[in-house]
Design an enzyme around this catalytic site. Sequence first.
Site, PDB file in Angstrom:
ATOM      1  N   ASN A   1     -12.304  35.784  32.970  1.00 47.43           N
ATOM      2  CA  ASN A   1     -11.695  36.099  34.174  1.00 47.43           C
ATOM      3  C   ASN A   1     -11.802  37.525  34.645  1.00 47.43           C
ATOM      4  O   ASN A   1     -11.821  37.721  35.885  1.00 47.43           O
ATOM      5  CB  ASN A   1     -10.105  35.885  34.208  1.00 47.43           C
ATOM      6  CG  ASN A   1      -9.508  36.743  33.150  1.00 47.43           C
ATOM      7  OD1 ASN A   1      -9.928  37.172  32.226  1.00 47.43           O
ATOM      8  ND2 ASN A   1      -8.051  36.659  33.386  1.00 47.43           N
TER       9      ASN A   1
ATOM     10  N   GLU B   1      -5.766  41.148  22.854  1.00 48.11           N
ATOM     11  CA  GLU B   1      -5.100  41.077  23.974  1.00 48.11           C
ATOM     12  C   GLU B   1      -5.146  39.414  24.457  1.00 48.11           C
ATOM     13  O   GLU B   1      -6.222  39.209  24.668  1.00 48.11           O
ATOM     14  CB  GLU B   1      -5.714  41.665  25.110  1.00 48.11           C
ATOM     15  CG  GLU B   1      -5.526  43.139  24.763  1.00 48.11           C
ATOM     16  CD  GLU B   1      -3.941  43.646  24.761  1.00 48.11           C
ATOM     17  OE1 GLU B   1      -3.274  42.862  25.420  1.00 48.11           O
ATOM     18  OE2 GLU B   1      -3.829  44.864  24.355  1.00 48.11           O
TER      19      GLU B   1
ATOM     20  N   CYS C   1      -4.142  36.930  33.017  1.00 48.50           N
ATOM     21  CA  CYS C   1      -3.323  36.975  31.925  1.00 48.50           C
ATOM     22  C   CYS C   1      -1.761  37.303  32.120  1.00 48.50           C
ATOM     23  O   CYS C   1      -0.947  36.921  31.686  1.00 48.50           O
ATOM     24  CB  CYS C   1      -3.870  38.016  30.705  1.00 48.50           C
ATOM     25  SG  CYS C   1      -4.082  39.529  31.509  1.00 48.50           S
TER      26      CYS C   1
HETATM   27  P1  NAP Z   1     -11.331  32.065  25.194  1.00 46.85           P
HETATM   28  O1  NAP Z   1     -11.676  30.818  25.875  1.00 46.85           O
HETATM   29  O2  NAP Z   1     -10.351  32.502  24.184  1.00 46.85           O
HETATM   30  O3  NAP Z   1     -12.655  33.148  25.203  1.00 46.85           O
HETATM   31  C1  NAP Z   1     -12.582  34.462  25.229  1.00 46.85           C
HETATM   32  C2  NAP Z   1     -13.872  35.168  24.813  1.00 46.85           C
HETATM   33  O4  NAP Z   1     -14.078  34.529  23.331  1.00 46.85           O
HETATM   34  C3  NAP Z   1     -15.265  34.490  25.367  1.00 46.85           C
HETATM   35  O5  NAP Z   1     -16.157  35.558  25.527  1.00 46.85           O
HETATM   36  C4  NAP Z   1     -15.765  33.152  24.624  1.00 46.85           C
HETATM   37  O6  NAP Z   1     -16.954  33.112  24.680  1.00 46.85           O
HETATM   38  C5  NAP Z   1     -15.239  33.802  23.279  1.00 46.85           C
HETATM   39  N1  NAP Z   1     -15.145  32.859  22.022  1.00 46.85           N
HETATM   40  C6  NAP Z   1     -15.015  31.581  22.060  1.00 46.85           C
HETATM   41  N2  NAP Z   1     -15.024  31.241  20.869  1.00 46.85           N
HETATM   42  C7  NAP Z   1     -15.210  32.245  20.019  1.00 46.85           C
HETATM   43  C8  NAP Z   1     -15.347  32.372  18.583  1.00 46.85           C
HETATM   44  N3  NAP Z   1     -15.318  31.254  17.712  1.00 46.85           N
HETATM   45  N4  NAP Z   1     -15.481  33.715  18.292  1.00 46.85           N
HETATM   46  C9  NAP Z   1     -15.637  34.589  19.012  1.00 46.85           C
HETATM   47  N5  NAP Z   1     -15.502  34.317  20.509  1.00 46.85           N
HETATM   48  C10 NAP Z   1     -15.310  33.459  20.997  1.00 46.85           C
HETATM   49  O7  NAP Z   1     -10.453  32.751  26.700  1.00 46.85           O
HETATM   50  P2  NAP Z   1     -10.970  32.603  27.978  1.00 46.85           P
HETATM   51  O8  NAP Z   1     -10.796  31.193  28.677  1.00 46.85           O
HETATM   52  O9  NAP Z   1     -12.208  33.209  28.560  1.00 46.85           O
HETATM   53  O10 NAP Z   1      -9.861  33.528  29.098  1.00 46.85           O
HETATM   54  C11 NAP Z   1      -8.363  32.849  29.184  1.00 46.85           C
HETATM   55  C12 NAP Z   1      -7.783  33.383  28.419  1.00 46.85           C
HETATM   56  O11 NAP Z   1      -7.626  34.822  28.087  1.00 46.85           O
HETATM   57  C13 NAP Z   1      -6.309  33.171  28.773  1.00 46.85           C
HETATM   58  O12 NAP Z   1      -5.236  32.862  27.753  1.00 46.85           O
HETATM   59  C14 NAP Z   1      -5.608  34.377  29.197  1.00 46.85           C
HETATM   60  O13 NAP Z   1      -4.376  34.697  29.295  1.00 46.85           O
HETATM   61  C15 NAP Z   1      -6.340  35.302  28.174  1.00 46.85           C
HETATM   62  N6  NAP Z   1      -6.418  36.649  28.845  1.00 46.85           N
HETATM   63  C16 NAP Z   1      -5.688  37.789  28.224  1.00 46.85           C
HETATM   64  C17 NAP Z   1      -5.830  39.187  28.624  1.00 46.85           C
HETATM   65  C18 NAP Z   1      -4.900  40.142  28.352  1.00 46.85           C
HETATM   66  O14 NAP Z   1      -5.251  41.280  28.162  1.00 46.85           O
HETATM   67  N7  NAP Z   1      -3.822  39.919  27.270  1.00 46.85           N
HETATM   68  C19 NAP Z   1      -6.599  39.477  29.902  1.00 46.85           C
HETATM   69  C20 NAP Z   1      -7.209  38.294  30.428  1.00 46.85           C
HETATM   70  C21 NAP Z   1      -7.144  37.108  29.798  1.00 46.85           C
HETATM   71  P3  NAP Z   1     -17.627  31.584  25.484  1.00 46.85           P
HETATM   72  O15 NAP Z   1     -17.160  31.986  26.825  1.00 46.85           O
HETATM   73  O16 NAP Z   1     -19.043  31.803  25.257  1.00 46.85           O
HETATM   74  O17 NAP Z   1     -16.761  30.730  24.579  1.00 46.85           O
END
Ligand code: NAP
Length: 496
Positions: free
Chosen positions: A169, A264, A298
């Site tokens: 995002n 995070e 988030c």
């Molecule tokens: P995600 O599915 O957890 O992916 C985050 C990152 O992890 C991506 O770069 C993804 O790569 C990578 N990834 C996936 N599987 C992995 C693995 N096994 N090992 C290492 N890395 C891996 O999250 P998202 O869908 O991108 O983002 C949405 C989530 O992020 C929501 O839950 C949101 O609340 C949270 N978020 C939190 C914050 C905060 O600061 N608290 C800020 C923004 C978003 P790929 O894309 O290649 O799968």
Amino acid sequence: MAGTGVFADVLEGDVYKYYADGEWKKSSSGKSVAIINPMTRKTQYKVQACTQEEVNKVMESAKTAQKSWAKTPLWKRAELLHKAAAILKEHKAPIAECLVKEIAKPAKEAVTEVVRSGDLVSYTAEEGVRILGEGKFLVSDSFPGNQRTKYCLTSKIPLGVILAIPPFNYPVNLAVSKIAPALIAGNSLVLKPPTQGAVSALHMVHCFHLAGFPKGLISCVTGKGSEIGDFLTMHPGVNCISFTGGDTGIAISKKAGMIPLQMELGGKDACIVLEDADLDLVAANIIKGGFSYSGQRCTAVKVVLVMESVADLLVEKVKAKVAKLTVGAPEDDCDITPVVSESSANFIEGLVKDAKEKGATFCQEYKRDGNLIWPLLLDNVRPDMRIAWEEPFGPVLPVIRINSVEEGIHHCNASNFGLQGCVFTKDVNKAILISDAMETGTVQINSAPARGPDHFPFQGLKDSGIGSQGVTNSINMMTKIKTTVINLPTPSYTMG
Ligand code: NAP
């Protein structure tokens, strides 16, 4: 335009290259990963599917480059970061174009993300010069039983190689929020961008390349997280992981070795509305907090907990504002744009169907076209509905009517998440009590949750994270304290 002009080196044929050893390279895998445009649902870009061998090489170069970078004067590290920030801002248009195409970020917000990222890099450079330029001096005779025979000097030293994994995002902003503190503190950095958002991130990395950072200090490997993620996060060459994303972070924490982690993760940010709240202010914040970037933040407002006596009025005000939201293409800068993927849209639809079956009141008709979901306010949501607890990451917002403040706090604290929350009331004394009672990393009083400004501390409790972000905290997290103790043969005050 993306992949042209100064960015031409990043693209070869129709596949974007990865960045290692100061060069743009094709992967020996011969494979690529498709990035699907959420609006058209067609392949927009392709990136390299890097191999484990390539990851090993990147880690090796990062280790070597870090050794000399740590000896580079602090002011010089800051100078390069300022240069990168300026280049990033200069090229905001093509980078924003990528954000529009690969994550359907509304056009104006996409530009804002890039500019904000440049500002974050500059701020971090300045903050780093201040806080890394200072250490502590301790004397031994403050501890019982000691004479003043020891002088202790403390300073902050880098950790080594930082692995940065941001989410889709904010693929630029949440990448630089890791890159800049890592570099100013004397670390090297390996970036694994989210697949949706990878091309925006590669363009951003090219701005660091143009600024002239040493070879191997920054690398960017692409590929699906599910395929190369474990190899990266469990790599023995990694000295620290800074991750932002969903539940994946919990799995990474369990697998990572004995290294510092900055996590995070998700949130279910509650908005508690008391009877004396300014309901126009609340409605405006619910719209901004709950629906901007289609709820894919988030810190989006993810559940409204409103006192029954003012609920009808608040719901009417929010409904009127929802009706004014524009829905459509990110290029047209619509308020509501398609969610990032079909699976994400299906997940959101599952939550909506569950709420329907269990009797929630639909304030608008549920409407979906491909990945585009029209904004939806669900009233009279009860705790037995999934939407009361789960993070939709889409433009669907539940309203739970409460009969006491305690009931609101109880719902907020019963969540496995604890990122942010907010409370609306004119009684500041009450707001402080509620803030203390809410088990979240941050509580906003009379405003929707927000991560920025980027130098504020930002942290989640429970499943929402480990550690704290924000410029100062990230720099500190990416360093370790080193002490040098000068031992004197006699107490220092014995002469004279
Ligand atoms: P995600 O599915 O957890 O992916 C985050 C990152 O992890 C991506 O770069 C993804 O790569 C990578 N990834 C996936 N599987 C992995 C693995 N096994 N090992 C290492 N890395 C891996 O999250 P998202 O869908 O991108 O983002 C949405 C989530 O992020 C929501 O839950 C949101 O609340 C949270 N978020 C939190 C914050 C905060 O600061 N608290 C800020 C923004 C978003 P790929 O894309 O290649 O799968």
